[in-house]
Design an enzyme around this catalytic site. Structure first.
Site, PDB file in Angstrom:
ATOM      1  N   HIS A  26      29.332  34.773  92.210  1.00 33.97           N
ATOM      2  CA  HIS A  26      30.734  34.812  92.631  1.00 33.97           C
ATOM      3  C   HIS A  26      31.035  33.832  93.763  1.00 33.97           C
ATOM      4  O   HIS A  26      31.514  34.198  94.834  1.00 33.97           O
ATOM      5  CB  HIS A  26      31.229  36.225  92.936  1.00 33.97           C
ATOM      6  CG  HIS A  26      30.219  37.164  93.565  1.00 33.97           C
ATOM      7  ND1 HIS A  26      29.702  36.958  94.804  1.00 33.97           N
ATOM      8  CD2 HIS A  26      29.656  38.311  93.108  1.00 33.97           C
ATOM      9  CE1 HIS A  26      28.870  37.935  95.095  1.00 33.97           C
ATOM     10  NE2 HIS A  26      28.815  38.756  94.083  1.00 33.97           N
ATOM     11  N   HIS A  82      23.406  51.046  94.056  1.00 37.15           N
ATOM     12  CA  HIS A  82      24.522  50.096  94.159  1.00 37.15           C
ATOM     13  C   HIS A  82      25.055  49.834  92.754  1.00 37.15           C
ATOM     14  O   HIS A  82      24.297  49.503  91.856  1.00 37.15           O
ATOM     15  CB  HIS A  82      23.999  48.809  94.811  1.00 37.15           C
ATOM     16  CG  HIS A  82      25.001  47.714  94.964  1.00 37.15           C
ATOM     17  ND1 HIS A  82      26.356  47.939  95.033  1.00 37.15           N
ATOM     18  CD2 HIS A  82      24.840  46.364  95.084  1.00 37.15           C
ATOM     19  CE1 HIS A  82      26.978  46.771  95.173  1.00 37.15           C
ATOM     20  NE2 HIS A  82      26.087  45.808  95.207  1.00 37.15           N
ATOM     21  N   GLU A 138      27.091  47.472  91.598  1.00 38.28           N
ATOM     22  CA  GLU A 138      27.420  46.132  91.112  1.00 38.28           C
ATOM     23  C   GLU A 138      26.545  45.815  89.896  1.00 38.28           C
ATOM     24  O   GLU A 138      25.389  46.228  89.798  1.00 38.28           O
ATOM     25  CB  GLU A 138      27.240  45.074  92.219  1.00 38.28           C
ATOM     26  CG  GLU A 138      27.894  43.766  91.807  1.00 38.28           C
ATOM     27  CD  GLU A 138      28.120  42.774  92.951  1.00 38.28           C
ATOM     28  OE1 GLU A 138      27.683  43.018  94.080  1.00 38.28           O
ATOM     29  OE2 GLU A 138      28.751  41.732  92.671  1.00 38.28           O
ATOM     30  N   ASP A 143      24.834  43.499  88.620  1.00 38.21           N
ATOM     31  CA  ASP A 143      23.489  42.899  88.606  1.00 38.21           C
ATOM     32  C   ASP A 143      22.417  43.979  88.782  1.00 38.21           C
ATOM     33  O   ASP A 143      21.233  43.714  88.542  1.00 38.21           O
ATOM     34  CB  ASP A 143      23.341  41.787  89.655  1.00 38.21           C
ATOM     35  CG  ASP A 143      23.855  42.148  91.027  1.00 38.21           C
ATOM     36  OD1 ASP A 143      24.753  42.998  91.128  1.00 38.21           O
ATOM     37  OD2 ASP A 143      23.374  41.558  92.010  1.00 38.21           O
ATOM     38  N   HIS A 192      27.301  46.223 100.512  1.00 39.30           N
ATOM     39  CA  HIS A 192      28.552  45.537 100.704  1.00 39.30           C
ATOM     40  C   HIS A 192      29.653  46.044  99.756  1.00 39.30           C
ATOM     41  O   HIS A 192      30.728  45.418  99.673  1.00 39.30           O
ATOM     42  CB  HIS A 192      28.347  44.016 100.521  1.00 39.30           C
ATOM     43  CG  HIS A 192      28.040  43.616  99.084  1.00 39.30           C
ATOM     44  ND1 HIS A 192      28.808  42.714  98.397  1.00 39.30           N
ATOM     45  CD2 HIS A 192      27.101  44.033  98.213  1.00 39.30           C
ATOM     46  CE1 HIS A 192      28.332  42.527  97.179  1.00 39.30           C
ATOM     47  NE2 HIS A 192      27.302  43.329  97.031  1.00 39.30           N
ATOM     48  N   ASP A 244      21.121  45.651  98.149  1.00 44.06           N
ATOM     49  CA  ASP A 244      21.327  44.236  98.486  1.00 44.06           C
ATOM     50  C   ASP A 244      20.859  43.873  99.904  1.00 44.06           C
ATOM     51  O   ASP A 244      20.497  42.717 100.158  1.00 44.06           O
ATOM     52  CB  ASP A 244      22.813  43.887  98.378  1.00 44.06           C
ATOM     53  CG  ASP A 244      23.270  43.629  96.945  1.00 44.06           C
ATOM     54  OD1 ASP A 244      22.408  43.402  96.082  1.00 44.06           O
ATOM     55  OD2 ASP A 244      24.486  43.643  96.704  1.00 44.06           O
ATOM     56  N   TYR A 304      21.914  34.204 102.423  1.00 40.55           N
ATOM     57  CA  TYR A 304      22.364  35.435 101.757  1.00 40.55           C
ATOM     58  C   TYR A 304      23.249  36.251 102.706  1.00 40.55           C
ATOM     59  O   TYR A 304      24.338  36.712 102.323  1.00 40.55           O
ATOM     60  CB  TYR A 304      21.123  36.240 101.348  1.00 40.55           C
ATOM     61  CG  TYR A 304      21.412  37.459 100.525  1.00 40.55           C
ATOM     62  CD1 TYR A 304      21.411  37.396  99.133  1.00 40.55           C
ATOM     63  CD2 TYR A 304      21.672  38.684 101.117  1.00 40.55           C
ATOM     64  CE1 TYR A 304      21.674  38.519  98.376  1.00 40.55           C
ATOM     65  CE2 TYR A 304      21.930  39.806 100.369  1.00 40.55           C
ATOM     66  CZ  TYR A 304      21.927  39.727  98.991  1.00 40.55           C
ATOM     67  OH  TYR A 304      22.187  40.832  98.245  1.00 40.55           O
ATOM     68  N   HIS A 333      17.074  42.127  95.652  1.00 39.44           N
ATOM     69  CA  HIS A 333      16.904  40.702  95.322  1.00 39.44           C
ATOM     70  C   HIS A 333      15.787  40.122  96.189  1.00 39.44           C
ATOM     71  O   HIS A 333      15.703  40.434  97.372  1.00 39.44           O
ATOM     72  CB  HIS A 333      18.164  39.888  95.629  1.00 39.44           C
ATOM     73  CG  HIS A 333      19.379  40.294  94.866  1.00 39.44           C
ATOM     74  ND1 HIS A 333      19.526  40.021  93.520  1.00 39.44           N
ATOM     75  CD2 HIS A 333      20.507  40.931  95.245  1.00 39.44           C
ATOM     76  CE1 HIS A 333      20.715  40.483  93.112  1.00 39.44           C
ATOM     77  NE2 HIS A 333      21.322  41.040  94.136  1.00 39.44           N
TER      78      HIS A 333
HETATM   79 FE1  FEO Z   1      26.016  43.571  95.286  1.00 38.41          FE
HETATM   80 FE2  FEO Z   1      23.119  42.387  94.094  1.00 38.41          FE
HETATM   81  O1  FEO Z   1      24.787  43.169  93.963  1.00 38.41           O
END
Ligand code: FEO
Length: 400
Positions: free
Chosen positions: A28, A82, A84, A86, A148, A167, A195, A228
């Protein structure tokens, strides 16, 4: 026949079962030059528990890694830290394949997941501070709202002193090495900072509060396992300390000058301002937005005390790439900066005013009126640019 994708042992009972995305280059708007990983973790407790999942196209890779440890159908619980995509993208498929007894998320997470996917399972909300017994192991949940996303939470494996931090403390770095001590510390420092600057910077006040909350809870970490990049097993204190420093947003003796140019006039002004900033004692990063990416600017601003922003005027406005970076930066909410605008124009010259309005909306303290010049800057204009740099350096110096 066994495939090539294996789980990686993290502790006696915990395995990494995520996926490596070598080719992703855009998150994004954040450019991820080193790719990324989507980390999922398998806790081989009495209740076999999967912590987070991976991005949808990587479902088979995750299932193969799980299968190298245990038959996936034996998974009892799934925890979604989380929502999101991913990390939740293959939740519908893994729920259908595994049929877990229960799926846990924060209260907001349960609602968000339902809004994202049709899920064939009851989602159990967990509260901040709630514990979940896995039989011989225990998870404690900690809400981390807006870090986040509103749904975000940590899960702490008490017996192993292992924090599943989604994250937070992560980075976009594809590698076959799974632990921080196996990778180049300079790369880790750069990618962790990039990051933070591109994902977490807007939420810095909440990061400080969270770090206080974690300290007050007396939690200690033997490992930090983000969603990640590598797992921290050597430098946990270092990454937590860096988060504390970044979140405080204290300026350093550094300025970032970024600009776009059409016929090199704005570039000449950028260079003159940079000379003044350096003469005033600041370290300077000069970035042409024709060469640099918005993520690079975000990284450089993380510890800066000043920004100078330049654009020519095109059809009464900023050049498009300057509008891009300023829109991006406005969302990242950098704090404690001194700023200035500059640029050349052919006949109307609105860009400098436009930059000044954006900087004001970002609560950046102006170092003086912006410098706008018709066509090519002469020696007098370049001297004014140099002096503007000196003034900015003086203002930053007074804040250190
Ligand atoms: Fe906020 Fe790695 O997704």
């Amino acid at each position: 026949m066994m495939g090539p994708y294996k789980a990686v042992r993290v502790t006696e009972d915990v395995w990494w079962v995520g996926a490596i995305d070598w080719n992703i280059r855009d998150f994004h708007g954040y450019t991820t030059r080193r790719g990324s990983t989507y980390n999922a973790y398998l806790v081989m407790a009495d209740k076999i528990t999967l912590i987070d999942t991976v991005k949808a196209p990587f479902l088979e890779e995750m299932i193969a890694r799980i299968a190298s440890v245990v038959e996936p159908a034996k998974i009892d619980y799934i925890v979604s830290n989380h929502s999101e995509m991913d990390h939740s993208g293959c939740l519908p498929e893994i729920i259908a394949a595994v049929k877990p007894e229960k799926v846990f998320a924060s209260a907001v997470g349960t609602r968000t997941l339902r809004e994202l996917f049709p899920l064939d399972r009851e989602l159990v909300p967990v509260r901040d501070g709630e514990t979940l017994s896995l039989g011989n192991r225990t998870l404690t949940f900690m809400e981390t709202r807006m870090l986040h996303w509103p749904d975000s939470m940590f899960a702490y494996l008490n017996e192993e002193q292992l924090l599943f931090s989604q994250d937070a403390f992560g980075m976009h770095l594809a590698s076959l090495e799974r632990f921080d001590d196996e990778l180049d510390p300079a790369v880790l420092a750069y990618e962790a900072a990039t990051y933070y600057a591109n994902i977490l910077l807007p939420y810095s006040p909440l990061v400080l509060k969270l770090l206080e909350k974690v300290a007050a809870a007396g939690l200690s970490f033997r490992l930090i396992a983000p969603d990640h990049g590598p797992i921290w097993r050597k430098d946990m204190a270092g990454i937590v300390e860096r988060y504390r420093k970044w979140a405080a947003q204290k300026p350093t003796a550094k300025a970032v000058v970024f600009y776009a140019t059409m016929w090199h006039s704005t570039e000449k002004m950028a260079r003159a301002i940079s000379e003044g900033l350096a003469a005033g004692g600041l370290h300077v990063k000069l970035l042409s937005m024709d060469k640099a990416h918005r993520s690079d600017v975000a990284y450089e601003i993380l510890d800066a005390g000043a920004i100078a922003v330049g654009s020519p005027t095109l059809n009464n406005h900023l050049l498009p790439n300057m509008a891009d970076i300023l829109t991006y930066l406005r969302g990242l909410k950098p704090r404690n900066l001194v700023g200035a605008a500059f640029g050349s124009y052919g006949w109307s010259g609105e860009a400098v005013k436009e930059i000044e309005e954006i900087l004001a909306s970002m609560k950046i303290e102006p170092a003086g009126e912006g410098i706008s010049v018709k066509n090519v800057p002469d020696g007098g204009v370049l001297l004014r640019c140099y002096e503007l740099g000196l003034k900015m350096a003086e203002m930053v110096g007074a804040r250190l």
